[in-house]
Enzyme design. Sequence first.
Site, PDB file in Angstrom:
ATOM      1  CE1 TYR A 130     -53.409  10.384  24.624  1.00 46.60           C
ATOM      2  CE2 TYR A 130     -51.303   9.540  25.401  1.00 46.60           C
ATOM      3  CZ  TYR A 130     -52.036  10.478  24.681  1.00 46.60           C
ATOM      4  OH  TYR A 130     -51.394  11.496  24.035  1.00 46.60           O
ATOM      5  CG  ASN A 185     -48.418  14.995  41.940  1.00 46.84           C
ATOM      6  OD1 ASN A 185     -49.070  13.973  41.919  1.00 46.84           O
ATOM      7  ND2 ASN A 185     -47.098  15.006  42.003  1.00 46.84           N
ATOM      8  CB  SER A 222     -44.308   9.701  40.998  1.00 48.08           C
ATOM      9  OG  SER A 222     -44.153  10.517  39.888  1.00 48.08           O
ATOM     10  CG  HIS A 282     -39.016  10.623  40.265  1.00 52.15           C
ATOM     11  ND1 HIS A 282     -39.517   9.661  39.406  1.00 52.15           N
ATOM     12  CD2 HIS A 282     -40.098  11.255  40.791  1.00 52.15           C
ATOM     13  CE1 HIS A 282     -40.844   9.712  39.418  1.00 52.15           C
ATOM     14  NE2 HIS A 282     -41.217  10.682  40.253  1.00 52.15           N
ATOM     15  CG  ASP A 295     -38.522   7.710  36.995  1.00 53.57           C
ATOM     16  OD1 ASP A 295     -37.881   8.654  37.496  1.00 53.57           O
ATOM     17  OD2 ASP A 295     -39.689   7.443  37.319  1.00 53.57           O
TER      18      ASP A 295
END
Length: 381
Positions: free
Chosen positions: A267, A254, A317, A163, A130
């Site tokens: 995946y 989103n 997230s 974040h 991140d």
Amino acid sequence: MDYAGFLNYLHDQGTQPARGQRSLIRFIRPEAYQACLRELNKWKSLSEPLQQIRTSTLLHAFICPFTIKQVPDRYGKGIIIEKDVRIHMHAVAATGKENTPSIPWGVRHIHAPEVWSVSTGHQIRIGVIDTGADFSHPDLRHSMGRGINLLNRNLMPHDDNGHGTHIAGTIAAAGGSDGIIGVAPRAAILPVKAFDHNGSAYVSDIILGIDWCVRNQVDIINMSFGMRSKSKSLLNVVNKALQAGIVIVASAGNDTKSRSVDYPARYTQTISVGATDRNRRIASFSNRGAHVDIYAPGEKIYSAWLGGKHKEMNGTSMATSHVSGAIALLLAHRPGISPAEIKQLLRRSARPLAGAGKSLSRGGTAPAEVHALRLLRRGSK
């Protein structure tokens, strides 16, 4: 292969006036990668472009900050070249008034507090790829490992965006009376700073982050980001992490899509997470459908922020961090369980969503939301 000649070719490409797109060079044979790496280490000091090449031992790849054009046939037979594209976070600031609960609604909603008498995620290592983390945040001081800063290896992975701190807080905050408590308050967060202050990274940064997580034996990788294009190199390294026994949790995106999710969540090797609201409905912004494994709270999620503060955020997230925390609770209670078993337990223990209709999630199951208490009960059988 003439490795010296190939490196001379890379040097020439790196000295072009317009550098343009970054590139990934993957060697098909591991022994060819090792041989070329030895040659690279010999010549690096003599070439500024070669000094900028980063390497991934896990992927057997060179990462070049310049465009690699058509490689001459005498070099190109044993390598695969791929563009190194941008990848972005899956979160936006929430609108409305911030709240100040010690246990945020999402943590309560998945019934994590009811598990803490049995498991708090103790000693489970979670690599959070991140923007870094706020190491001085009162809620996170006891939850942080050293981690790594892939953008500048001489610095700690300090968060300059917010974040990563928010994600870490939902997973493992352990604040006092003025702070918050995350899903797995005794888990260890290892921040892997791959994203810059704008919340942007390259696929190569993610690859190097996964490479680091495998070498440092994390139990879970949290990936709260995505892109719309597929990358064979990213898939390759995700596969290697899975083979190492690491659980990979990724956010669906989103874009309000009903039939698609972003990569790497798309995946099948990952656990793909969509977002829900307080009413156990799929959040309006969340991608959904057959590529999603599980849903979790992702709307108006209150967690840690820069400067010792807190903030509400929306996004898949945020949902992903709830799932990573729940898996940490399970792994601390039942060490050694495989990623495939964990994915099955998540599905079997999940709580059906409200108004989900007849659509199915990945694995042919009805859309459902993570439930930490049921997860541990199922995992104990």
